[in-house]
Enzyme design. Structure first.
Site, mmCIF file in Angstrom:
data_model
loop_
_atom_site.group_PDB
_atom_site.id
_atom_site.type_symbol
_atom_site.label_atom_id
_atom_site.label_comp_id
_atom_site.label_asym_id
_atom_site.label_seq_id
_atom_site.Cartn_x
_atom_site.Cartn_y
_atom_site.Cartn_z
ATOM 1 N N GLY A 6 0.832 -1.214 0.000
ATOM 2 C CA GLY A 6 0.000 0.000 0.000
ATOM 3 C C GLY A 6 0.856 1.249 0.000
ATOM 4 N N GLY A 9 -0.367 4.892 -0.955
ATOM 5 C CA GLY A 9 -1.434 5.514 -0.177
ATOM 6 C C GLY A 9 -0.925 6.708 0.611
ATOM 7 N N GLN A 10 -1.858 7.347 1.346
ATOM 8 C CA GLN A 10 -1.531 8.586 2.058
ATOM 9 C C GLN A 10 -0.355 8.391 3.023
ATOM 10 O OE1 GLN A 10 -4.320 9.848 5.021
ATOM 11 N NE2 GLN A 10 -3.603 11.958 5.051
ATOM 12 N N ASP A 32 2.209 -1.853 -4.390
ATOM 13 C CA ASP A 32 0.832 -1.349 -4.361
ATOM 14 C C ASP A 32 0.110 -1.976 -5.550
ATOM 15 O OD1 ASP A 32 -0.375 1.556 -2.953
ATOM 16 O OD2 ASP A 32 -1.510 0.604 -4.556
ATOM 17 N N ASP A 49 -0.820 -7.461 -5.339
ATOM 18 C CA ASP A 49 -2.185 -7.557 -4.813
ATOM 19 C C ASP A 49 -2.104 -8.421 -3.552
ATOM 20 O OD1 ASP A 49 -4.789 -8.173 -4.195
ATOM 21 O OD2 ASP A 49 -5.314 -8.965 -6.182
ATOM 22 N N TYR A 138 -15.371 -1.478 7.916
ATOM 23 C CA TYR A 138 -13.963 -1.117 8.132
ATOM 24 C C TYR A 138 -13.568 -1.408 9.587
ATOM 25 C CZ TYR A 138 -9.957 2.167 8.434
ATOM 26 O OH TYR A 138 -8.729 2.760 8.639
ATOM 27 N N LYS A 142 -10.876 -4.055 11.243
ATOM 28 C CA LYS A 142 -9.771 -3.617 12.100
ATOM 29 C C LYS A 142 -9.753 -4.416 13.410
ATOM 30 C CE LYS A 142 -7.772 -0.631 9.432
ATOM 31 N NZ LYS A 142 -6.491 -0.962 8.807
HETATM 32 C C1 AKB Z 1 -10.898 6.792 7.931
HETATM 33 O O1 AKB Z 1 -11.453 7.886 8.078
HETATM 34 O O2 AKB Z 1 -11.449 5.796 7.464
HETATM 35 C C2 AKB Z 1 -9.454 6.665 8.385
HETATM 36 C C3 AKB Z 1 -9.345 6.158 9.777
HETATM 37 C C4 AKB Z 1 -9.664 7.024 10.924
HETATM 38 O O3 AKB Z 1 -8.986 5.040 9.959
HETATM 39 N N1 AKB Z 1 -8.792 7.934 8.261
#
Ligand code: AKB
Length: 325
Positions: A6, A9-10, A32, A49, A138, A142
Site C-alpha cells: 500500500g 497511499g496517504q 501497491d 495484490d 472497516y 480492524k
Molecule cells: C478513515 O477515516 O477511514 C481513516 C481512519 C480514521 O482510519 N482515516
C-alpha cells in the site's frame, strides 16, 4: 530489505520517504496495486495484490525481507460501499502478511484505526482496553485484524506491532475514502478556492494527527524494545482533537475570507460512532510515545506545504516563505 505494501497511499508515500532516509532506497521495496505517483518512483517498486496468496508467496520466495510494513487497506467510507472488498483487502490481505511473517520469522507493522471503536465505546478519552463494537465494515476488519495479530504474537511468536491511527492530515498524497478526509480536503480547497463544503457538521469533534507525528509513531514503535510492549492488538495513539469549525477558524487566521459550509452525508453517522478523543497512556509508558504538533503548528505547516504544491505564491509570502516554492 523492508517490504511496504500500500506504498502509494496517504501514509505509504510519507513513510517510504522517512524509511528511505533512514535505511537507503536500496533497502526498501514499495508495492501497491496501483502504479506509483512519481515516474521514476522514489524507491524500487513492484505491483502486488495482497489478496493474491500465490503472488505474496512468490514475492517472499524471491526477496529476503527483514521487516514488513503492511499498509494496504480500504478505508471506512469506501468500506461501507464495498464491504466484501473491504473484508478481502483488510482481513485476507493482513492474514497473508501474518502468515509470511510467521513463516519467514520477520517483524510486521500494520495500522489499525480509531474505527475499532463504536457507539458503545466511551467517546471521550477512549481507553486502550474498552468496548470494541464498531458498526462499520472497516471497523469490523480492524478489530478482526487486531485479534488476529494478538493471536499470531501469542501462538506463533510473531513480532507484530500496530497503532490505532486517528485521522491523518498530510499533503504529499491524498487520503482516499475515509471519514476523516475532510481535515485534508479543507486545506486544499481553502488554498485553491477560498471555500470548502464539509461532509460532517461543524461541531463533529474527531481525533486527528499530523503526518510527521504519524510517521514518528511508526518509527518509534518499530525501534521499541519488544520486551516492553504489552499490547499486541494495537496501541491507542493520540495527538489533536478538533471540529471542522475549529479547523476552519485556525485556517482563517492565515487565509482571510476563507468560508466553510456544511452538508453532512452518510459519513456523519460513521463519525458520530467514533471517539472524540483518545487516551494513549500505554503507548506513552511502553515506548515513550509523544506527539510534537498542536493544531496551530499543524495548520501553519500544512498551509505552507499545500501552498507550495499548488504554487500559491501570495499565501507563501504571507506565511513568510516569499522565495521558496
Ligand atoms: C478513515 O477515516 O477511514 C481513516 C481512519 C480514521 O482510519 N482515516
Amino acid at each position: 530489505m523492508i517490504l511496504i505494501t500500500g506504498a502509494n497511499g496517504q501514509i505509504g508515500v510519507d513513510l517510504a520517504e522517512a524509511l528511505s532516509a533512514q535505511h537507503g532506497t536500496d533497502h526498501l521495496l514499495a508495492t501497491d496495486l496501483r502504479p506509483p505517483l512519481a515516474d521514476p518512483p522514489p524507491v524500487p517498486f513492484e505491483v502486488l495484490d495482497v489478496t493474491d496468496e500465490r503472488a505474496v508467496e512468490r514475492l517472499f520466495s524471491r526477496c529476503d525481507f527483514t521487516q514488513i510494513i503492511h499498509l494496504a487497506g480500504i478505508l471506512s467510507a469506501t468500506g461501507q460501499q464495498y464491504p466484501d472488498l473491504c473484508w478481502s483487502v483488510n482481513v485476507t490481505g493482513l492474514k497473508h502478511m501474518l502468515d509470511a511473517a510467521r513463516q519467514h520469522e520477520i517483524p510486521l507493522f500494520w495500522p489499525s484505526s480509531i474505527a475499532s471503536f463504536g457507539p458503545t465505546t466511551p467517546r471521550v478519552e477512549t481507553p486502550q482496553h474498552t468496548i470494541t463494537e464498531p458498526k462499520t465494515m472497516y471497523g469490523v476488519t480492524k478489530v478482526t485484524g487486531e485479534l488476529l495479530s494478538q493471536f499470531y504474537a501469542a501462538q506463533y511468536d510473531v513480532d507484530v506491532r500496530s497503532v490505532r491511527f486517528p485521522g491523518v492530515v498530510s499533503h504529499a498524497a491524498p487520503p482516499g475514502g475515509g471519514t476523516t478526509d475532510w481535515a485534508v480536503a479543507m486545506f486544499f480547497d481553502a488554498v485553491s478556492k477560498g471555500s470548502y463544503q464539509c461532509f460532517v457538521g461543524p461541531d463533529t469533534r474527531m481525533p486527528m494527527m499530523y503526518m510527521p507525528d504519524a510517521v514518528k509513531s511508526v518509527l518509534d514503535l518499530l525501534r521499541a524494545d519488544s520486551r516492553r510492549l504489552t499490547v499486541r492488538t494495537s496501541y491507542n495513539v493520540a495527538s489533536i482533537s478538533f471540529t471542522p469549525a475549529e479547523l476552519a477558524g485556525a485556517i482563517q487566521k492565515h487565509v482571510p475570507g476563507f468560508t466553510c459550509t456544511y452538508a453532512p452525508d452518510y459519513r456523519q453517522d460513521i463519525a458520530d460512532s467514533w471517539p472524540e478523543s483518545i487516551d494513549d497512556n500505554p503507548a506513552r509508558t511502553d515506548w515513550d510515545w509523544q506527539p510534537d504538533f498542536d493544531l496551530d503548528g499543524m495548520v501553519l505547516d500544512m498551509l505552507t506545504g499545500v501552498a507550495r504544491r499548488l504554487g500559491h505564491t501570495t499565501l507563501l509570502a504571507r506565511l513568510g516563505h516569499a522565495d521558496s516554492i
